[in-house]
Scaffold this motif. Structure first.
Motif, PDB file in Angstrom:
ATOM      1  N   SER A   1       0.832  -1.201   0.000  1.00 26.37           N
ATOM      2  CA  SER A   1       0.000   0.000   0.000  1.00 26.37           C
ATOM      3  C   SER A   1       0.869   1.254   0.000  1.00 26.37           C
ATOM      4  O   SER A   1       1.729   1.433   0.867  1.00 26.37           O
ATOM      5  N   LYS A   2       0.623   2.105  -0.975  1.00 31.38           N
ATOM      6  CA  LYS A   2       1.370   3.352  -1.038  1.00 31.38           C
ATOM      7  C   LYS A   2       0.894   4.349   0.025  1.00 31.38           C
ATOM      8  O   LYS A   2       1.565   5.360   0.265  1.00 31.38           O
ATOM      9  N   ARG A   3      -0.236   4.044   0.630  1.00 34.24           N
ATOM     10  CA  ARG A   3      -0.819   4.997   1.589  1.00 34.24           C
ATOM     11  C   ARG A   3      -0.875   4.397   2.997  1.00 34.24           C
ATOM     12  O   ARG A   3      -1.785   4.667   3.752  1.00 34.24           O
ATOM     13  N   PHE A   4       0.082   3.534   3.311  1.00 36.97           N
ATOM     14  CA  PHE A   4       0.067   2.903   4.632  1.00 36.97           C
ATOM     15  C   PHE A   4       0.152   3.931   5.762  1.00 36.97           C
ATOM     16  O   PHE A   4      -0.310   3.706   6.872  1.00 36.97           O
ATOM     17  N   PHE A   5       0.740   5.087   5.440  1.00 35.96           N
ATOM     18  CA  PHE A   5       0.898   6.127   6.475  1.00 35.96           C
ATOM     19  C   PHE A   5      -0.447   6.744   6.856  1.00 35.96           C
ATOM     20  O   PHE A   5      -0.529   7.501   7.828  1.00 35.96           O
ATOM     21  N   GLU A   6      -1.521   6.405   6.109  1.00 32.69           N
ATOM     22  CA  GLU A   6      -2.840   6.934   6.434  1.00 32.69           C
ATOM     23  C   GLU A   6      -3.632   6.033   7.376  1.00 32.69           C
ATOM     24  O   GLU A   6      -4.742   6.367   7.785  1.00 32.69           O
ATOM     25  N   VAL A   7      -3.091   4.870   7.702  1.00 27.89           N
ATOM     26  CA  VAL A   7      -3.796   3.938   8.590  1.00 27.89           C
ATOM     27  C   VAL A   7      -4.097   4.607   9.929  1.00 27.89           C
ATOM     28  O   VAL A   7      -3.214   5.176  10.569  1.00 27.89           O
ATOM     29  N   GLU A   8      -5.375   4.535  10.345  1.00 28.73           N
ATOM     30  CA  GLU A   8      -5.802   5.174  11.598  1.00 28.73           C
ATOM     31  C   GLU A   8      -6.151   4.169  12.687  1.00 28.73           C
ATOM     32  O   GLU A   8      -6.103   4.509  13.865  1.00 28.73           O
ATOM     33  N   ARG A   9      -6.498   2.952  12.284  1.00 33.01           N
ATOM     34  CA  ARG A   9      -6.895   1.935  13.275  1.00 33.01           C
ATOM     35  C   ARG A   9      -6.103   0.660  13.051  1.00 33.01           C
ATOM     36  O   ARG A   9      -6.063   0.126  11.935  1.00 33.01           O
TER      37      ARG A   9
ATOM     38  N   PHE B   1       3.619   3.221  11.575  1.00 33.58           N
ATOM     39  CA  PHE B   1       2.284   3.699  11.229  1.00 33.58           C
ATOM     40  C   PHE B   1       1.997   4.933  12.089  1.00 33.58           C
ATOM     41  O   PHE B   1       1.268   4.881  13.078  1.00 33.58           O
ATOM     42  N   SER B   2       2.588   6.016  11.697  1.00 31.08           N
ATOM     43  CA  SER B   2       2.636   7.214  12.551  1.00 31.08           C
ATOM     44  C   SER B   2       1.343   8.001  12.608  1.00 31.08           C
ATOM     45  O   SER B   2       1.250   8.976  13.347  1.00 31.08           O
ATOM     46  N   ASN B   3       0.315   7.568  11.864  1.00 30.75           N
ATOM     47  CA  ASN B   3      -0.974   8.268  11.912  1.00 30.75           C
ATOM     48  C   ASN B   3      -2.024   7.473  12.682  1.00 30.75           C
ATOM     49  O   ASN B   3      -3.204   7.821  12.686  1.00 30.75           O
ATOM     50  N   THR B   4      -1.586   6.417  13.348  1.00 26.72           N
ATOM     51  CA  THR B   4      -2.521   5.568  14.081  1.00 26.72           C
ATOM     52  C   THR B   4      -3.208   6.346  15.203  1.00 26.72           C
ATOM     53  O   THR B   4      -2.543   6.966  16.036  1.00 26.72           O
ATOM     54  N   LYS B   5      -4.533   6.263  15.208  1.00 30.65           N
ATOM     55  CA  LYS B   5      -5.314   6.943  16.252  1.00 30.65           C
ATOM     56  C   LYS B   5      -5.930   5.955  17.243  1.00 30.65           C
ATOM     57  O   LYS B   5      -6.085   6.257  18.416  1.00 30.65           O
ATOM     58  N   ILE B   6      -6.293   4.776  16.752  1.00 32.41           N
ATOM     59  CA  ILE B   6      -6.907   3.756  17.602  1.00 32.41           C
ATOM     60  C   ILE B   6      -6.067   2.492  17.540  1.00 32.41           C
ATOM     61  O   ILE B   6      -5.836   1.941  16.453  1.00 32.41           O
ATOM     62  N   LEU B   7      -5.610   2.040  18.702  1.00 30.93           N
ATOM     63  CA  LEU B   7      -4.788   0.835  18.783  1.00 30.93           C
ATOM     64  C   LEU B   7      -5.384  -0.095  19.837  1.00 30.93           C
ATOM     65  O   LEU B   7      -5.512   0.284  21.006  1.00 30.93           O
ATOM     66  N   ASP B   8      -5.762  -1.289  19.412  1.00 35.54           N
ATOM     67  CA  ASP B   8      -6.326  -2.290  20.328  1.00 35.54           C
ATOM     68  C   ASP B   8      -5.376  -3.470  20.410  1.00 35.54           C
ATOM     69  O   ASP B   8      -5.231  -4.243  19.463  1.00 35.54           O
ATOM     70  N   ILE B   9      -4.729  -3.609  21.568  1.00 35.62           N
ATOM     71  CA  ILE B   9      -3.754  -4.693  21.786  1.00 35.62           C
ATOM     72  C   ILE B   9      -4.192  -5.547  22.972  1.00 35.62           C
ATOM     73  O   ILE B   9      -3.362  -6.125  23.681  1.00 35.62           O
ATOM     74  N   SER B  10      -5.498  -5.624  23.205  1.00 34.54           N
ATOM     75  CA  SER B  10      -6.009  -6.364  24.354  1.00 34.54           C
ATOM     76  C   SER B  10      -5.943  -7.874  24.136  1.00 34.54           C
ATOM     77  O   SER B  10      -5.804  -8.354  23.013  1.00 34.54           O
ATOM     78  N   ASN B  11      -6.013  -8.611  25.245  1.00 37.63           N
ATOM     79  CA  ASN B  11      -6.049 -10.080  25.221  1.00 37.63           C
ATOM     80  C   ASN B  11      -4.876 -10.684  24.453  1.00 37.63           C
ATOM     81  O   ASN B  11      -5.046 -11.491  23.537  1.00 37.63           O
ATOM     82  N   ASN B  12      -3.681 -10.296  24.840  1.00 32.50           N
ATOM     83  CA  ASN B  12      -2.487 -10.786  24.166  1.00 32.50           C
ATOM     84  C   ASN B  12      -1.474 -11.446  25.094  1.00 32.50           C
ATOM     85  O   ASN B  12      -0.647 -12.217  24.644  1.00 32.50           O
ATOM     86  N   GLY B  13      -1.504 -11.129  26.372  1.00 38.05           N
ATOM     87  CA  GLY B  13      -0.452 -11.596  27.268  1.00 38.05           C
ATOM     88  C   GLY B  13       0.747 -10.683  27.271  1.00 38.05           C
ATOM     89  O   GLY B  13       1.868 -11.109  27.591  1.00 38.05           O
ATOM     90  N   LEU B  14       0.548  -9.409  26.948  1.00 42.56           N
ATOM     91  CA  LEU B  14       1.645  -8.434  26.949  1.00 42.56           C
ATOM     92  C   LEU B  14       2.249  -8.297  28.346  1.00 42.56           C
ATOM     93  O   LEU B  14       1.537  -8.153  29.343  1.00 42.56           O
ATOM     94  N   THR B  15       3.564  -8.316  28.400  1.00 37.84           N
ATOM     95  CA  THR B  15       4.263  -8.132  29.675  1.00 37.84           C
ATOM     96  C   THR B  15       4.939  -6.772  29.768  1.00 37.84           C
ATOM     97  O   THR B  15       5.498  -6.429  30.807  1.00 37.84           O
ATOM     98  N   SER B  16       4.892  -6.013  28.693  1.00 37.05           N
ATOM     99  CA  SER B  16       5.456  -4.665  28.727  1.00 37.05           C
ATOM    100  C   SER B  16       4.682  -3.773  27.759  1.00 37.05           C
ATOM    101  O   SER B  16       4.154  -4.242  26.751  1.00 37.05           O
ATOM    102  N   LEU B  17       4.635  -2.505  28.095  1.00 35.23           N
ATOM    103  CA  LEU B  17       3.970  -1.527  27.237  1.00 35.23           C
ATOM    104  C   LEU B  17       4.952  -0.399  26.963  1.00 35.23           C
ATOM    105  O   LEU B  17       5.234   0.415  27.833  1.00 35.23           O
ATOM    106  N   PRO B  18       5.511  -0.347  25.767  1.00 36.67           N
ATOM    107  CA  PRO B  18       6.487   0.708  25.453  1.00 36.67           C
ATOM    108  C   PRO B  18       5.804   2.064  25.304  1.00 36.67           C
ATOM    109  O   PRO B  18       4.575   2.169  25.308  1.00 36.67           O
ATOM    110  N   ASN B  19       6.606   3.074  25.143  1.00 36.71           N
ATOM    111  CA  ASN B  19       6.096   4.438  25.003  1.00 36.71           C
ATOM    112  C   ASN B  19       5.621   4.665  23.573  1.00 36.71           C
ATOM    113  O   ASN B  19       6.248   5.375  22.794  1.00 36.71           O
ATOM    114  N   ILE B  20       4.489   4.039  23.247  1.00 36.90           N
ATOM    115  CA  ILE B  20       3.957   4.115  21.892  1.00 36.90           C
ATOM    116  C   ILE B  20       3.563   5.539  21.506  1.00 36.90           C
ATOM    117  O   ILE B  20       3.512   5.907  20.324  1.00 36.90           O
ATOM    118  N   PHE B  21       3.280   6.382  22.514  1.00 36.93           N
ATOM    119  CA  PHE B  21       2.827   7.750  22.258  1.00 36.93           C
ATOM    120  C   PHE B  21       3.940   8.620  21.648  1.00 36.93           C
ATOM    121  O   PHE B  21       3.665   9.700  21.150  1.00 36.93           O
TER     122      PHE B  21
END
Length: 354
Positions: free
Chosen positions: A42-50, A68-88
């Motif tokens: 996709s040439k427009r991957f930078f437009e991904v919002e969710r 994906f620097s234009n992401t507005k909604i990120l759902d990473i629930s129910n994964n078993g994540l042990t760390s949360l980086p500074n995604i912001f």
């Protein structure tokens, strides 16, 4: 074949704005591969919002996510994540859902990049034993969900989140609520159920916009009398508290027996009975009649009654639960000024007691 939900054609704007890899049980490397493939196609991957990644096997977030620097909604629930980086630091998120993972307090960075766009944060169902002070920097946060953790206290600095409309702390180990919570002037829903609270601060009455207050499954024996000032409150859940147990043990209404129906008919028509007209046991039964508490209902009851809870004002200040015994369920519906005060704007429309 890649698993992301997308249309490789740039003509479909909506599909190009969403990557959905939910319920695929993917490992981090596989998700990385899918994201890389999307960027290549996709040439427009930078437009991904969710980006939807819930129900996978991500102990860590995929490396390509930050591209994906234009992401507005990120759902990473129910994964078993042990760390949360500074995604912001990379994404201007408005919504981050990271519920039902394995996050502990040390799993979070000591500080997040201040994100003025973040409106919703969901960290419910993790293993946080302290309130994460880092999230107090999200000053524009409107919805905060941190239920289902093991927190024993709410930060006294909660007042900093002045734009909160929904605050959910259900299913923790709270024993008290800080008075500073009363400064959240925009709060409309407060969830404090399934904790160990024995009291509430009086200034909870300052939450003038509060519509829903969930307090069930606590240790409350009293409510602050100031709670009557919550004029917009339409839902108050109190079940499984000592406060309610004293008033309600079981509410049921069984079909009336033929004996009682007959006795009610005699009473309603004022049929006079003298000793000898009927057996003494029945005469004593007739004399045990109780009048309905509704003054506009001339009904009586004997063994069968309707148990009805209402909240009443006491001396114009206190709102206390009162258990009424009515002859019919219709009496709980037909209310009038003398029986149950006309509905006023501040009266709760829904009180959950059982």
């Amino acid at each position: 074949m890649d698993s992301y939900t997308s249309d490789s054609s740039d003509s479909d704007t909506n599909s190009n704005k969403v990557i959905d890899l939910a319920y695929l049980l993917l490992e981090p490397d596989t998700v990385d591969h899918n994201l890389e493939a999307y960027m290549n196609e996709s040439k427009r991957f930078f437009e991904v919002e969710r980006i939807i990644l819930h129900h996978n096997r991500l102990s860590t977030l995929p490396n390509n996510l930050v591209k994906f620097s234009n992401t507005k909604i990120l759902d990473i629930s129910n994964n078993g994540l042990t760390s949360l980086p500074n995604i912001f630091e990379y994404c201007p998120l408005t919504t981050l859902v990271a519920k039902n993972n394995l996050l502990k307090n040390y799993s979070l960075p000591k500080s997040f990049t201040k994100c003025t766009t973040l409106k919703e944060l969901n960290l419910s169902g993790n293993q946080l034993n302290q309130f994460p002070e880092q999230i107090l920097d999200f000053l524009n946060l409107k919805y905060l969900y941190v239920g289902g953790n093991a927190m024993k206290q709410i930060s006294k600095n909660i007042w900093k989140l002045k734009n909160l409309q929904v605050l959910s702390f259900g299913g923790n180990e709270l024993t008290e609520v800080p008075a500073t919570l009363g400064q959240l002037q925009h709060l409309q829903a407060l969830v404090l159920c399934d904790n160990q609270l024995e009291s509430l601060p009086a200034n909870i009455a300052n939450l003038y916009k509060l519509k829903s207050l969930l307090l069930h499954k606590n240790r409350l024996r009293t409510l602050p009398p100031e709670i009557i000032a919550l004029k917009n409150l339409t839902e108050l859940s109190l079940r499984d508290n000592p406060l309610v147990v004293r008033f309600v043990s079981e509410m049921s209404y069984n079909p009336t027996s033929l004996l009682e129906l007959s006795a009610r008919t005699i009473k309603l028509h004022n049929i006079q009975l003298e000793p000898g007209d009927i057996p003494l046991t029945l005469l004593n039964y007739m004399n045990s009649a109780h009048r309905c508490v509704n003054p506009h209902c001339k009904g009586v009851y004997f063994d069968n009654r309707v148990e009805h809870i209402k909240f009443v004002d006491f001396c114009g200040k206190y709102r206390i639960p009162l258990l009424q015994y009515l002859c019919s369920s219709k009496c709980a519906i037909k209310r009038d000024e003398n029986f149950d005060r006309p509905a006023r704007s501040y009266m709760m429309k829904k009180v959950l007691l059982g």
